[in-house]
Design an enzyme around this catalytic site. Structure first.
Site, PDB file in Angstrom:
ATOM      1  N   GLU A  44     -10.758  -5.229 -40.961  1.00 12.73           N
ATOM      2  CA  GLU A  44     -10.174  -5.956 -39.843  1.00 12.73           C
ATOM      3  C   GLU A  44      -9.051  -5.099 -39.281  1.00 12.73           C
ATOM      4  OE1 GLU A  44      -8.080 -10.231 -38.652  1.00 12.73           O
ATOM      5  OE2 GLU A  44      -8.084  -9.583 -40.745  1.00 12.73           O
ATOM      6  N   GLU A  69      -2.874  -3.257 -40.717  1.00 17.05           N
ATOM      7  CA  GLU A  69      -1.810  -3.802 -39.884  1.00 17.05           C
ATOM      8  C   GLU A  69      -0.646  -2.806 -39.841  1.00 17.05           C
ATOM      9  OE1 GLU A  69       0.362  -5.549 -37.418  1.00 17.05           O
ATOM     10  OE2 GLU A  69      -1.448  -6.683 -37.943  1.00 17.05           O
ATOM     11  N   ASP A 120      -4.254  -6.701 -28.809  1.00 18.56           N
ATOM     12  CA  ASP A 120      -3.382  -6.586 -27.635  1.00 18.56           C
ATOM     13  C   ASP A 120      -4.243  -6.240 -26.420  1.00 18.56           C
ATOM     14  OD1 ASP A 120      -1.494  -5.807 -25.669  1.00 18.56           O
ATOM     15  OD2 ASP A 120      -0.074  -5.182 -27.221  1.00 18.56           O
ATOM     16  N   LYS A 124      -2.360  -3.468 -18.192  1.00 23.61           N
ATOM     17  CA  LYS A 124      -2.135  -2.481 -17.134  1.00 23.61           C
ATOM     18  C   LYS A 124      -3.168  -1.357 -17.223  1.00 23.61           C
ATOM     19  CE  LYS A 124       2.814  -3.432 -16.765  1.00 23.61           C
ATOM     20  NZ  LYS A 124       4.183  -2.887 -16.847  1.00 23.61           N
ATOM     21  N   THR A 193      -8.149 -17.249 -37.077  1.00 22.98           N
ATOM     22  CA  THR A 193      -6.879 -16.564 -37.280  1.00 22.98           C
ATOM     23  C   THR A 193      -5.748 -17.521 -36.902  1.00 22.98           C
ATOM     24  OG1 THR A 193      -6.567 -15.703 -35.038  1.00 22.98           O
ATOM     25  CG2 THR A 193      -8.032 -14.454 -36.496  1.00 22.98           C
ATOM     26  N   GLU A 194      -4.511 -17.098 -37.188  1.00 19.69           N
ATOM     27  CA  GLU A 194      -3.357 -17.908 -36.797  1.00 19.69           C
ATOM     28  C   GLU A 194      -3.314 -18.098 -35.281  1.00 19.69           C
ATOM     29  OE1 GLU A 194      -2.320 -15.824 -40.667  1.00 19.69           O
ATOM     30  OE2 GLU A 194      -3.212 -15.230 -38.773  1.00 19.69           O
ATOM     31  N   GLU A 196      -5.813 -17.937 -33.211  1.00 18.26           N
ATOM     32  CA  GLU A 196      -6.952 -18.749 -32.790  1.00 18.26           C
ATOM     33  C   GLU A 196      -6.651 -20.238 -32.930  1.00 18.26           C
ATOM     34  OE1 GLU A 196     -11.760 -19.030 -33.724  1.00 18.26           O
ATOM     35  OE2 GLU A 196     -10.514 -17.486 -34.653  1.00 18.26           O
TER      36      GLU A 196
END
Length: 213
Positions: A44, A69, A120, A124, A193-194, A196
């Protein structure tokens, strides 16, 4: 979102270096040895506080999971979640690393599945190359995945989802699932997920795709 600094994080990482693996490049091509079995490995990218990967590890004990992470203050929260769970979580490892080039950590055809959850969106145009579904990232996934390996992507951001559909299609990937409202189908296998949980509680559609090279 700014993360609260955890001054104890460095010491925590050292104390739990069998769960949060330092110097992952040293294990390139040898991750199954570290897990101590021959089970397939799923990763993940952007594991957050660990709710998804812990849930997946419980649901699929025959699969090994590696969560990546970059934010130190977040990876320690994920590790705490792993350590607090009552069930056996020997099929989880964590990496406090930048996933800018996964080929530095994983060998060719070493990974069976990749999860990209609520990445993320980098909205832009000048930041397009930072999106985890940009072609240079797809090249990495193609290299480290087994021939039939899958990429599963979830987001609440419709713009990023539409961009990703185009990007994967242009790369020649086969789209096996395109879901514009994941929770509308009531998929019992879906681990949230948190983010979600937060977005879906507000009625925000959750988009999911599954693709293979």
């Amino acid at each position: 979102m700014r993360q609260r600094n955890k001054p104890w994080a460095d010491e925590f990482l050292k104390e739990h270096n069998q769960l949060i693996i330092p110097n992952p490049s040293e294990h390139k091509g040898k991750w199954k040895e570290l897990f101590g079995n021959d089970h397939p490995i799923h990763i993940e990218v952007g594991t957050g506080k660990g709710q998804f990967i812990v849930g997946m590890a419980k649901q699929y004990p025959e699969i090994n999971f590696i969560g990546i992470e970059l934010a130190k203050s977040i990876i320690v929260s994920a590790a705490q979640k792993v350590l607090e769970t009552e069930s056996d979580q020997s099929n989880i490892l964590l990496l406090n690393e930048n996933a800018s080039d996964l080929r530095e950590m994983f060998d060719i055809n070493e990974i069976s599945g990749i999860y990209l959850n609520f990445s993320d969106p980098w909205p832009k145009n000048r930041h397009e190359k930072r999106r985890l579904t940009y072609k240079t990232f797809l090249e990495q996934y193609n290299d480290i995945l087994i021939p039939d390996g899958s990429v599963i992507f979830k987001t609440d951001n419709r713009g990023l989802f539409e961009y990703s559909l185009v990007s994967l299609n242009d790369y020649g990937m086969k789209l096996e699932e395109v879901n514009l409202d994941l929770h509308d189908i009531d998929d019992p296998t879906n681990i949230m997920t948190e983010y979600e949980e937060k977005f879906s509680a507000k009625g925000q559609p959750i988009y999911r795709l599954k693709a293979r090279f």
